[in-house]
Write an enzyme that holds these catalytic residues in place. Structure first.
Site, PDB file in Angstrom:
ATOM      1  CG  HIS A 233      37.656 -27.300 -43.185  1.00 49.61           C
ATOM      2  ND1 HIS A 233      36.567 -28.147 -43.201  1.00 49.61           N
ATOM      3  CD2 HIS A 233      37.397 -26.369 -42.246  1.00 49.61           C
ATOM      4  CE1 HIS A 233      35.691 -27.744 -42.301  1.00 49.61           C
ATOM      5  NE2 HIS A 233      36.173 -26.663 -41.703  1.00 49.61           N
TER       6      HIS A 233
ATOM      7  NE  ARG B 248      31.706 -24.971 -30.196  1.00 48.69           N
ATOM      8  CZ  ARG B 248      32.369 -24.974 -31.353  1.00 48.69           C
ATOM      9  NH1 ARG B 248      32.523 -26.100 -32.022  1.00 48.69           N
ATOM     10  NH2 ARG B 248      32.897 -23.863 -31.825  1.00 48.69           N
TER      11      ARG B 248
ATOM     12  CB  SER C  84      34.880 -27.974 -33.990  1.00 47.44           C
ATOM     13  OG  SER C  84      33.941 -28.170 -35.005  1.00 47.44           O
TER      14      SER C  84
HETATM   15  N1  URA Z   1      33.422 -24.974 -38.536  1.00 45.22           N
HETATM   16  C1  URA Z   1      33.470 -26.125 -37.807  1.00 45.22           C
HETATM   17  O1  URA Z   1      33.526 -27.214 -38.352  1.00 45.22           O
HETATM   18  N2  URA Z   1      33.458 -26.019 -36.473  1.00 45.22           N
HETATM   19  C2  URA Z   1      33.414 -24.850 -35.813  1.00 45.22           C
HETATM   20  O2  URA Z   1      33.429 -24.841 -34.608  1.00 45.22           O
HETATM   21  C3  URA Z   1      33.345 -23.655 -36.574  1.00 45.22           C
HETATM   22  C4  URA Z   1      33.360 -23.746 -37.949  1.00 45.22           C
END
Ligand code: URA
Length: 426
Positions: free
Chosen positions: A81, A167, A182
């Site tokens: 990721h 957000r 997140s």
């Molecule tokens: N990527 C995400 O999945 N969440 C975030 O808050 C920032 C980047």
């Protein structure tokens, strides 16, 4: 649960326990806590912060707000990721390498967000390729091909989907505990045992300096470990875009070239570093990464993956099948010099203005538009030489894109490229 008291507690610097965080998230997903109360609480977190224990509690509550995938029947599963960048097509290079080296890459990816690109949008530039898979298709492909990438399921960490959208419009994205929860809630729900994170730092990233990025990485690694996963994070520079291609089809072309050994050096270096971290975590010799890359096994795996998801696998041999917008504008240097800065944020925004990203959720995007950067930091340029090629469609967004790109470049007498790999947190 008294929402107002809960919000006031964080507003006044208090600490939440795991049980009340779970209750809060459950109530929000059930629609019992309205968006305006969640927004107030998010702003309180933004200013007051959260301890690592609270962040872990929040992450678990979010991860278990929906379905949690069980990949245990698949062997050594790995997920990769990125915290979000510009020109970042490393998943398209790293995932086939890991699959060819013997791991099972079964992952969900997102679409582009603000100025940053998304893996699913890039893959959708391949004719026929589809991101929506049933649970059975997902598991079968993981088993048979060792590589499957699906769009984020609505059932996976649904609390994050709702909270992220909020957000995005309430100025509460750049908060370390909120970003950590997140990202990690989605990764925990997606089920892989090994998680390799690429935490971006710089102008084009959510984290603007190395200290913040390291704090974010340490937090995420700790949360993952607490949940029984092997998490490692590479901190990488995102002051300038990664590689030379920024867009969708143009980035897939660059990823294919890279697997063919003809890619830009920075993309090669980061992809190798990420692949090696994942292999080490899995107890496989890290040299396997370069070996399957060189032998062509990784490229074969990319083709098998594309075809398994309905895509035209011939793009691997004939990347020109990935359509680029036919109109091209060449941005030229007005003076001699060396590129001293190339603002990744502005390049990302330029691509967005051309139609390569979304200004609104779910808006359609143009996969063919994008930017090719012929000059990057540290490279000399003469007056009149081409700095960047802009692929546009009929001039849409071109004027604004050129303004952004022109101001993204800064020339000086001398400059050296910044180091790409900044740290590893394991
Ligand atoms: N990527 C995400 O999945 N969440 C975030 O808050 C920032 C980047």
């Amino acid at each position: 649960m008294h929402p107002v008291e809960f919000i006031e507690k964080k507003r006044d610097g208090g600490t939440h326990g795991a049980a009340e965080l779970r209750e809060w998230i459950e109530a929000y997903v059930a629609g019992e806590v309205p968006d305006y109360q969640m927004a107030a609480w998010l702003m309180a977190v933004y200013f007051q912060g959260m301890s690592p224990e609270e962040t872990a509690g929040l992450t678990l509550a979010m991860a278990y707000s929906g379905e949690v995938l069980d990949l245990s029947s698949l062997g050594k599963t790995v997920d990769k990721h990125s915290s979000g960048g510009v020109g970042d097509k490393t998943t398209l290079v790293v995932a086939p390498i890991l699959a060819a080296a013997g791991l099972v890459v079964a992952k969900m990816s997102g679409r582009g967000l603000a100025h940053t690109g998304g893996t699913i949008d890039k893959l959708e530039s391949i004719p026929g390729w589809r991101a929506e898979l049933s649970d059975e298709e997902f598991m079968r492909q993981a088993r048979e091909v060792g590589l499957v990438i699906a769009g984020q399921s609505k059932n996976l960490a649904p609390a994050d989907g709702k909270m992220y959208a909020l957000r995005d419009v309430t100025g509460t994205v750049p908060s370390i505990p909120l970003i950590a929860s997140s990202i990690m809630s989605k990764k925990l729900a997606a089920g892989a045992r090994i998680i390799t994170l690429d935490v971006k730092v710089g102008r084009g990233a959510f984290m603007k300096n190395v200290d913040d990025a390291r704090r974010l990485a340490e937090l995420m690694v700790g949360i993952g470990r607490h949940a029984g996963r092997d998490v490692r994070a590479v901190l990488s520079q995102m002051d300038q875009p990664l590689g030379r291609a920024v867009g969708n089809a143009i980035e897939v072309r660059e990823a294919i070239a890279t697997l063919n050994g003809e890619g830009p050096r920075d993309l090669e270096e980061l992809s190798l570093a990420l692949a090696e971290e994942a292999l080490e975590a899995a107890g496989i010799e890290k040299e396997r990464a370069a070996a399957v890359w060189r032998s062509g096994a990784a490229l074969d795996r990319l083709r098998a993956f594309i075809e398994a998801q309905g895509g035209d696998g011939r793009v691997v041999e004939e990347p020109e099948r990935l359509e680029l917008a036919p109109d091209v504008f060449e941005l030229r240097a007005s003076e001699d010099g060396v590129v001293a800065a190339l603002d990744a944020y502005r390049v990302g925004m330029a691509t967005l203005r051309l139609g390569g990203g979304r200004e609104r959720k779910n808006a359609p995007i143009d996969h063919g538009v994008g930017v090719y950067l012929l000059k990057k930091i540290g490279e000399p340029v003469r007056a009149g030489e081409v700095l960047a090629r802009v692929h546009h469609r009929g001039g849409r967004g071109l004027e604004e894109a050129l303004e952004l790109l022109g101001s993204a470049y800064e020339l000086a007498e001398t400059a050296t490229p910044p180091p790409l790999l900044l740290d590893v947190v394991a």
